[in-house]
Design a protein around this motif. Structure first.
Motif, PDB file in Angstrom:
ATOM      1  N   GLU A 272       0.824  -1.209   0.000  1.00 43.26           N
ATOM      2  CA  GLU A 272       0.000   0.000   0.000  1.00 43.26           C
ATOM      3  C   GLU A 272       0.859   1.261   0.000  1.00 43.26           C
ATOM      4  O   GLU A 272       0.541   2.254  -0.668  1.00 43.26           O
ATOM      5  CB  GLU A 272      -0.917  -0.012   1.224  1.00 43.26           C
ATOM      6  CG  GLU A 272      -1.881   1.159   1.276  1.00 43.26           C
ATOM      7  CD  GLU A 272      -2.792   1.094   2.483  1.00 43.26           C
ATOM      8  OE1 GLU A 272      -3.511   2.088   2.727  1.00 43.26           O
ATOM      9  OE2 GLU A 272      -2.784   0.058   3.181  1.00 43.26           O
ATOM     10  N   LEU A 273       1.977   1.220   0.742  1.00 40.23           N
ATOM     11  CA  LEU A 273       2.850   2.390   0.803  1.00 40.23           C
ATOM     12  C   LEU A 273       3.494   2.669  -0.550  1.00 40.23           C
ATOM     13  O   LEU A 273       3.662   3.836  -0.941  1.00 40.23           O
ATOM     14  CB  LEU A 273       3.928   2.176   1.873  1.00 40.23           C
ATOM     15  CG  LEU A 273       4.886   3.345   2.117  1.00 40.23           C
ATOM     16  CD1 LEU A 273       4.127   4.555   2.637  1.00 40.23           C
ATOM     17  CD2 LEU A 273       5.986   2.953   3.097  1.00 40.23           C
ATOM     18  N   LYS A 274       3.861   1.633  -1.279  1.00 41.67           N
ATOM     19  CA  LYS A 274       4.443   1.836  -2.613  1.00 41.67           C
ATOM     20  C   LYS A 274       3.463   2.546  -3.534  1.00 41.67           C
ATOM     21  O   LYS A 274       3.841   3.477  -4.261  1.00 41.67           O
ATOM     22  CB  LYS A 274       4.849   0.481  -3.206  1.00 41.67           C
ATOM     23  CG  LYS A 274       6.132  -0.094  -2.658  1.00 41.67           C
ATOM     24  CD  LYS A 274       6.563  -1.319  -3.440  1.00 41.67           C
ATOM     25  CE  LYS A 274       5.593  -2.472  -3.253  1.00 41.67           C
ATOM     26  NZ  LYS A 274       6.066  -3.705  -3.934  1.00 41.67           N
ATOM     27  N   SER A 275       2.218   2.122  -3.522  1.00 41.52           N
ATOM     28  CA  SER A 275       1.213   2.766  -4.375  1.00 41.52           C
ATOM     29  C   SER A 275       1.012   4.222  -3.983  1.00 41.52           C
ATOM     30  O   SER A 275       0.901   5.106  -4.849  1.00 41.52           O
ATOM     31  CB  SER A 275      -0.112   2.005  -4.279  1.00 41.52           C
ATOM     32  OG  SER A 275       0.045   0.657  -4.670  1.00 41.52           O
ATOM     33  N   LEU A 276       0.997   4.475  -2.686  1.00 43.25           N
ATOM     34  CA  LEU A 276       0.817   5.846  -2.210  1.00 43.25           C
ATOM     35  C   LEU A 276       1.991   6.733  -2.608  1.00 43.25           C
ATOM     36  O   LEU A 276       1.805   7.863  -3.081  1.00 43.25           O
ATOM     37  CB  LEU A 276       0.648   5.831  -0.692  1.00 43.25           C
ATOM     38  CG  LEU A 276       0.427   7.185  -0.019  1.00 43.25           C
ATOM     39  CD1 LEU A 276      -0.913   7.769  -0.442  1.00 43.25           C
ATOM     40  CD2 LEU A 276       0.476   7.043   1.497  1.00 43.25           C
ATOM     41  N   CYS A 277       3.209   6.220  -2.460  1.00 39.46           N
ATOM     42  CA  CYS A 277       4.399   7.012  -2.798  1.00 39.46           C
ATOM     43  C   CYS A 277       4.498   7.247  -4.299  1.00 39.46           C
ATOM     44  O   CYS A 277       4.899   8.334  -4.737  1.00 39.46           O
ATOM     45  CB  CYS A 277       5.649   6.306  -2.283  1.00 39.46           C
ATOM     46  SG  CYS A 277       5.787   6.256  -0.486  1.00 39.46           S
ATOM     47  N   ARG A 278       4.159   6.251  -5.092  1.00 38.41           N
ATOM     48  CA  ARG A 278       4.190   6.435  -6.545  1.00 38.41           C
ATOM     49  C   ARG A 278       3.226   7.535  -6.966  1.00 38.41           C
ATOM     50  O   ARG A 278       3.531   8.343  -7.853  1.00 38.41           O
ATOM     51  CB  ARG A 278       3.847   5.121  -7.242  1.00 38.41           C
ATOM     52  CG  ARG A 278       4.976   4.103  -7.272  1.00 38.41           C
ATOM     53  CD  ARG A 278       4.662   2.990  -8.263  1.00 38.41           C
ATOM     54  NE  ARG A 278       5.758   2.043  -8.377  1.00 38.41           N
ATOM     55  CZ  ARG A 278       5.797   0.855  -7.782  1.00 38.41           C
ATOM     56  NH1 ARG A 278       4.772   0.478  -7.005  1.00 38.41           N
ATOM     57  NH2 ARG A 278       6.824   0.043  -7.934  1.00 38.41           N
ATOM     58  N   ALA A 279       2.060   7.578  -6.349  1.00 37.10           N
ATOM     59  CA  ALA A 279       1.088   8.617  -6.685  1.00 37.10           C
ATOM     60  C   ALA A 279       1.603  10.003  -6.300  1.00 37.10           C
ATOM     61  O   ALA A 279       1.415  10.979  -7.036  1.00 37.10           O
ATOM     62  CB  ALA A 279      -0.240   8.327  -5.987  1.00 37.10           C
ATOM     63  N   GLN A 280       2.281  10.099  -5.164  1.00 36.94           N
ATOM     64  CA  GLN A 280       2.832  11.391  -4.743  1.00 36.94           C
ATOM     65  C   GLN A 280       3.995  11.819  -5.630  1.00 36.94           C
ATOM     66  O   GLN A 280       4.106  12.993  -6.008  1.00 36.94           O
ATOM     67  CB  GLN A 280       3.286  11.298  -3.284  1.00 36.94           C
ATOM     68  CG  GLN A 280       2.151  11.102  -2.290  1.00 36.94           C
ATOM     69  CD  GLN A 280       2.653  10.958  -0.868  1.00 36.94           C
ATOM     70  OE1 GLN A 280       3.860  11.024  -0.615  1.00 36.94           O
ATOM     71  NE2 GLN A 280       1.741  10.746   0.067  1.00 36.94           N
ATOM     72  N   LEU A 281       4.863  10.879  -5.976  1.00 37.71           N
ATOM     73  CA  LEU A 281       6.016  11.212  -6.816  1.00 37.71           C
ATOM     74  C   LEU A 281       5.597  11.607  -8.223  1.00 37.71           C
ATOM     75  O   LEU A 281       6.278  12.406  -8.879  1.00 37.71           O
ATOM     76  CB  LEU A 281       6.974  10.020  -6.872  1.00 37.71           C
ATOM     77  CG  LEU A 281       7.691   9.669  -5.564  1.00 37.71           C
ATOM     78  CD1 LEU A 281       8.407   8.328  -5.685  1.00 37.71           C
ATOM     79  CD2 LEU A 281       8.691  10.760  -5.190  1.00 37.71           C
ATOM     80  N   ALA A 282       4.481  11.071  -8.693  1.00 40.06           N
ATOM     81  CA  ALA A 282       4.008  11.402 -10.041  1.00 40.06           C
ATOM     82  C   ALA A 282       3.572  12.854 -10.149  1.00 40.06           C
ATOM     83  O   ALA A 282       3.588  13.435 -11.243  1.00 40.06           O
ATOM     84  CB  ALA A 282       2.860  10.474 -10.433  1.00 40.06           C
TER      85      ALA A 282
END
Length: 348
Positions: free
Chosen positions: A210-220
């Motif tokens: 879940e954290l990976k998905s959240l971080c990818r969305a923020q980095l995008a």
């Protein structure tokens, strides 16, 4: 150039001993080989100092060490290439009317070397300095590899880097259990410590997905990638602790993995400064407080007093409504039982 002028002045007006030394130094400094080597030394020292700075900075992390060492190795490898060395060594050096000039200073070509009947030309000197500089780069790369082999090959450091270095993450389509094995490596290494936090490896892996998905969305949404520690510290403060309880424990451990002992060495040096021969009776608690203040690099402009005020306020009971002290009331003087002077006169 200012130093050259100063040496020339000493060579003309100094004492006999200083004149000879200054002229000898000038004879070396104004040679073609020395100036070429100086041109190489400037970028070389910049690269080496970049590595040294990592191990002096208190905010250095595992990711910074990997990135900086890898960057310096690539730069040194590129610097050792003959075409690049030829370009760097020739910086500012030119031939004018049969003389070699560097920044309007005429350079000496040196004495004829053994086996040569005359001094070498500029191309020959450049070839010799290129070989010398390549040897320095090769030896430096060898020592960097042996020095940092323990860190670069350590499975804990490697797992910490792979896990939280978001710039090297695979895409979401290629993400096939990425990082799960690295979490298990860190769990095995910090097992005794994680047991105290009621750590659960299965829950941690679920939170990691879940954290990976959240971080990818923020980095995008960001125009450029943020710094490693800055990004993860913002994640720790912004996201709910309950949602990522177990993976945040791993993240905090990674962020505080000690990379160097520079701070400890500074503390010992500072202790000798604070507890001098004139302050040998300092209480250990006072010494610790003074050292903590000195080690903290906050300035008046960056210091936030609110946490200190809050700690002071919560330390003991305060009386905010107490008025400032005024003049103290005089104590009432008890009259003595002896008769006054006037009474005595009346009796007389």
């Amino acid at each position: 150039m200012q130093h050259l002028g100063h040496l020339e002045e000493i060579g003309d007006t100094g004492t006999r001993d200083s004149r000879d030394k200054a002229r000898g130094i000038l004879q070396v400094l104004k040679t073609v080989k020395f100036v070429m080597f100086l041109n190489f030394l400037m970028p070389y020292l910049d690269m080496i100092s970049a590595v040294s700075k990592v191990f002096q900075d208190n905010d250095s992390t595992v990711e910074v060490v990997f990135r900086r060492v890898d960057s310096v190795v690539k730069q040194l490898t590129s610097l050792a290439k003959p075409e690049k060395l030829n370009r760097i060594l020739s910086n500012g050096i030119e031939e004018r009317g049969g003389s070699v000039v560097w920044k309007d200073t005429v350079l000496h070509t040196g004495r004829p070397q053994r086996g040569r009947g005359h001094a070498a030309d500029l191309a020959t000197y450049k070839k010799e300095v290129v070989l010398l500089c390549q040897g320095i780069c090769d030896r430096t790369l060898h020592h960097l590899g042996s020095r940092f082999e323990v860190i670069l090959s350590n499975p804990v450091f490697s797992s910490a880097r792979v896990l939280f270095q978001f710039s090297t993450w695979p895409t979401e389509e290629e993400d096939d259990d990425f990082g799960d094995d690295n979490i298990r490596v860190l769990h095995q290494h910090f097992h005794a410590l994680l047991q105290q936090k009621d750590f659960d490896i299965d829950s941690c892996i679920r939170e990691w997905v879940e954290l990976k998905s959240l971080c990818r969305a923020q980095l995008a949404t960001m125009s450029k990638l943020p710094a490693f520690s800055t990004f993860w510290m913002s994640v720790l403060t912004r996201e709910q602790e309950e949602d990522f309880k177990h993976i945040f424990v791993i993240l905090r451990l990674v962020l505080v993995i000690p990379i160097h002992t520079a701070e400890c060495e500074r503390s010992f040096s500072l202790m000798n400064v604070v507890k001098s021969d004139w302050r040998t009776r300092l209480d250990p608690h006072t010494l610790t407080s003074l050292m903590a203040i000195s080690l903290d690099n906050n300035t008046v402009s960056t210091f936030d007093p609110l946490p200190a005020v809050g700690l002071w306020w919560a330390g003991r009971r305060r009386r905010p409504s107490t008025q400032p002290y005024g003049a103290r009331a005089r104590r009432a003087v008890q009259q003595e039982c002896n008769p006054s002077e006037s009474d005595t006169d009346d009796e007389v």
